[in-house]
Design a protein around this motif. Structure first.
Motif, PDB file in Angstrom:
ATOM      1  N   THR A  25      -7.823  40.004  20.939  1.00 46.62           N
ATOM      2  CA  THR A  25      -7.829  39.991  22.411  1.00 46.62           C
ATOM      3  C   THR A  25      -6.537  40.582  22.961  1.00 46.62           C
ATOM      4  OG1 THR A  25      -7.036  37.715  22.386  1.00 46.62           O
ATOM      5  CG2 THR A  25      -9.421  38.048  22.584  1.00 46.62           C
ATOM      6  N   SER A 141      -1.039  40.846  30.531  1.00 48.51           N
ATOM      7  CA  SER A 141      -1.062  40.454  29.121  1.00 48.51           C
ATOM      8  C   SER A 141      -0.724  41.645  28.233  1.00 48.51           C
ATOM      9  CB  SER A 141      -2.446  39.918  28.757  1.00 48.51           C
ATOM     10  OG  SER A 141      -2.735  38.775  29.518  1.00 48.51           O
ATOM     11  N   THR A 143      -1.137  44.156  25.296  1.00 49.84           N
ATOM     12  CA  THR A 143      -2.178  44.659  24.397  1.00 49.84           C
ATOM     13  C   THR A 143      -1.593  45.582  23.331  1.00 49.84           C
ATOM     14  OG1 THR A 143      -2.646  46.376  26.033  1.00 49.84           O
ATOM     15  CG2 THR A 143      -4.029  44.416  26.097  1.00 49.84           C
ATOM     16  N   VAL A 169      -9.088  41.857  27.042  1.00 48.11           N
ATOM     17  CA  VAL A 169      -9.086  40.617  27.826  1.00 48.11           C
ATOM     18  C   VAL A 169      -9.054  39.442  26.862  1.00 48.11           C
ATOM     19  CG1 VAL A 169     -10.250  41.533  29.861  1.00 48.11           C
ATOM     20  CG2 VAL A 169     -11.597  40.475  28.045  1.00 48.11           C
ATOM     21  N   GLU A 170      -8.601  38.287  27.374  1.00 46.35           N
ATOM     22  CA  GLU A 170      -8.365  37.133  26.531  1.00 46.35           C
ATOM     23  C   GLU A 170      -9.664  36.459  26.096  1.00 46.35           C
ATOM     24  OE1 GLU A 170      -7.065  37.885  29.335  1.00 46.35           O
ATOM     25  OE2 GLU A 170      -4.891  37.851  29.194  1.00 46.35           O
ATOM     26  N   GLY A 187     -14.047  35.420  29.493  1.00 45.45           N
ATOM     27  CA  GLY A 187     -13.274  36.208  28.534  1.00 45.45           C
ATOM     28  C   GLY A 187     -14.154  37.113  27.705  1.00 45.45           C
ATOM     29  N   ALA A 188     -13.661  37.433  26.511  1.00 49.00           N
ATOM     30  CA  ALA A 188     -14.287  38.467  25.696  1.00 49.00           C
ATOM     31  C   ALA A 188     -15.692  38.087  25.222  1.00 49.00           C
ATOM     32  CB  ALA A 188     -13.383  38.800  24.506  1.00 49.00           C
ATOM     33  N   TYR A 223      -1.368  37.996  35.276  1.00 46.30           N
ATOM     34  CA  TYR A 223      -1.778  39.353  34.890  1.00 46.30           C
ATOM     35  C   TYR A 223      -1.235  40.441  35.816  1.00 46.30           C
ATOM     36  CZ  TYR A 223      -5.284  36.163  32.987  1.00 46.30           C
ATOM     37  OH  TYR A 223      -5.914  35.111  32.393  1.00 46.30           O
ATOM     38  N   ALA A 270     -11.783  47.189  30.425  1.00 47.38           N
ATOM     39  CA  ALA A 270     -11.138  45.935  30.026  1.00 47.38           C
ATOM     40  C   ALA A 270     -10.055  46.196  28.979  1.00 47.38           C
ATOM     41  CB  ALA A 270     -12.176  44.958  29.477  1.00 47.38           C
ATOM     42  N   ALA A 301     -15.280  38.815  33.221  1.00 47.89           N
ATOM     43  CA  ALA A 301     -13.899  38.582  32.794  1.00 47.89           C
ATOM     44  C   ALA A 301     -12.981  39.641  33.410  1.00 47.89           C
ATOM     45  CB  ALA A 301     -13.799  38.612  31.274  1.00 47.89           C
ATOM     46  N   LEU A 302     -13.438  40.890  33.424  1.00 50.56           N
ATOM     47  CA  LEU A 302     -12.611  41.961  33.979  1.00 50.56           C
ATOM     48  C   LEU A 302     -12.373  41.730  35.471  1.00 50.56           C
ATOM     49  CD1 LEU A 302     -11.132  44.629  33.927  1.00 50.56           C
ATOM     50  CD2 LEU A 302     -13.349  45.814  34.017  1.00 50.56           C
ATOM     51  N   ARG A 305      -9.782  39.084  36.049  1.00 49.74           N
ATOM     52  CA  ARG A 305      -8.400  39.518  35.841  1.00 49.74           C
ATOM     53  C   ARG A 305      -7.922  40.361  37.017  1.00 49.74           C
ATOM     54  NH1 ARG A 305     -10.295  36.533  32.601  1.00 49.74           N
ATOM     55  NH2 ARG A 305      -9.739  36.421  30.386  1.00 49.74           N
TER      56      ARG A 305
END
Ligand code: AMP
Ligand code: MG
Length: 312
Positions: A25, A141, A143, A169-170, A187-188, A223, A270, A301-302, A305
């Protein structure tokens, strides 16, 4: 210190120091969950509010007994279906787990990453590893290992270098102490996939209010790049200009933008969005226009964020 050796990074954890490590993630900032001073150092290095609990990372499901009092049936089924992988189950915590890990809560978040380097690292640690994302609190976050270095250089003992993370994404955080289980952070793993395994899963489309957040972390700003983020439905709502950036599935409107990113699909979006935010900061952008995506699958999730990055 940078290393590509999971064993070397794990030696820091065992010695009570902090090491960042890659997962599928984002990069995590790890400490031995059973060394309270080390866990406190995680909060200090990140500038993380003390009321925001850490997720405990394990190499395999055989070790959950060390940190968990009882495993609810829903957690058992989720771990069966999605672990190792980007799922975090909130379950009753073991009384011996230092309370600093869970910010005093009687529950703990448990995750088993699937990433090969994370697995090798966690195995070598031979202890549960408490780890939030390896960014300064509030920032996008990380990556890539370079993003970790940008935020935490000089504050932590070690960065275990890996490739850029896959998901971007987490993990999906699911409260397995609730009936029905509830998504605390999209999330993912998409909520559709959770429902296929568990049947009913509560998905609060909007957190009810800032007064009573279900997951402590969701009340904090997150974020966010230094630039102001504007979330738009249509790309035409983006205003071009010097110091302005755009990211979205649709092409940007006519005009000049300092930075433009057009991911091919929601997965790519993402995957790229946090690195894009950091790139905009390095370019000195003042405003970022980010186009929302359809609210389904990873898109939820996207969008989450993007909205949190836009919150002030
Ligand atoms: P991160 O800080 O990026 O690792 O994100 C972890 C998320 O999981 C935060 O939103 C935390 O508040 C949430 N979390 C961790 N442990 C718990 C817990 N025991 N109960 C509820 N939420 C949790
Ligand atoms: Mg985080």
């Amino acid at each position: 210190m940078l290393t590509r050796s999971p064993d070397e990074a794990a030696a820091h954890i065992r010695a009570g120091r902090l090491a960042a490590f890659p997962t599928e993630t984002v990069y995590g900032l790890g400490a031995d969950a059973f060394q309270p001073d080390a866990v406190e150092a995680v909060f200090a290095a990140k500038g993380r509010p003390a009321d925001n609990p850490l997720i405990v990372h394990l190499a395999d499901a055989g070790r959950v007994d060390q940190v968990v009092a009882t495993l609810p049936a829903s957690a058992d089924r989720l771990l069966d279906a999605f672990a190792p992988g980007p799922i975090t189950c909130i379950v009753p915590r073991h009384p011996d787990l230092p309370s600093v890990v869970t910010a005093g809560l009687d529950t703990v978040g448990v995750r088993i990453p699937g990433h090969a380097t994370a697995q090798a690292f966690l195995r070598a640690c031979a202890t549960p590893v408490a780890a939030p994302s390896a960014n300064r609190s509030g920032r996008p976050s990380p990556t890539t290992w370079q993003a970790v270095q940008e935020d935490l250089d000089g504050r932590i003992a070690c960065i275990l270098q890996g490739d850029p993370t896959e998901a971007g994404v987490e993990s999906t955080v699911v409260d397995c102490t609730a009936d029905p289980p509830a998504v605390l952070r999209p999330g993912a793993v998409p909520v559709e996939a959770l429902r296929a395994v568990l049947g009913t899963v509560e998905f609060p489309e909007e957190e009810a209010s800032d007064d009573a957040p279900r997951s402590p972390g969701t009340k904090h700003r997150h974020y966010a790049p230094a630039a102001r983020v504007h979330v738009v439905q249509e790309s035409s709502e983006a205003e071009s200009g010097e110091g302005t950036a755009y990211i979205g599935l649709d092409p940007p409107p006519a005009g000049d933008f300092a930075v433009v990113r057009r991911p091919a699909d929601v997965e790519a979006y993402a995957h790229e969005v946090f690195a894009f935010f950091r790139e905009c900061d390095r370019a000195g952008c003042a405003d970022i226009y980010a186009q929302r995506v359809p609210p389904e699958g990873l898109g939820r999730a996207l969008n989450d964020r993007l909205e949190r990055a836009a919150a002030r």
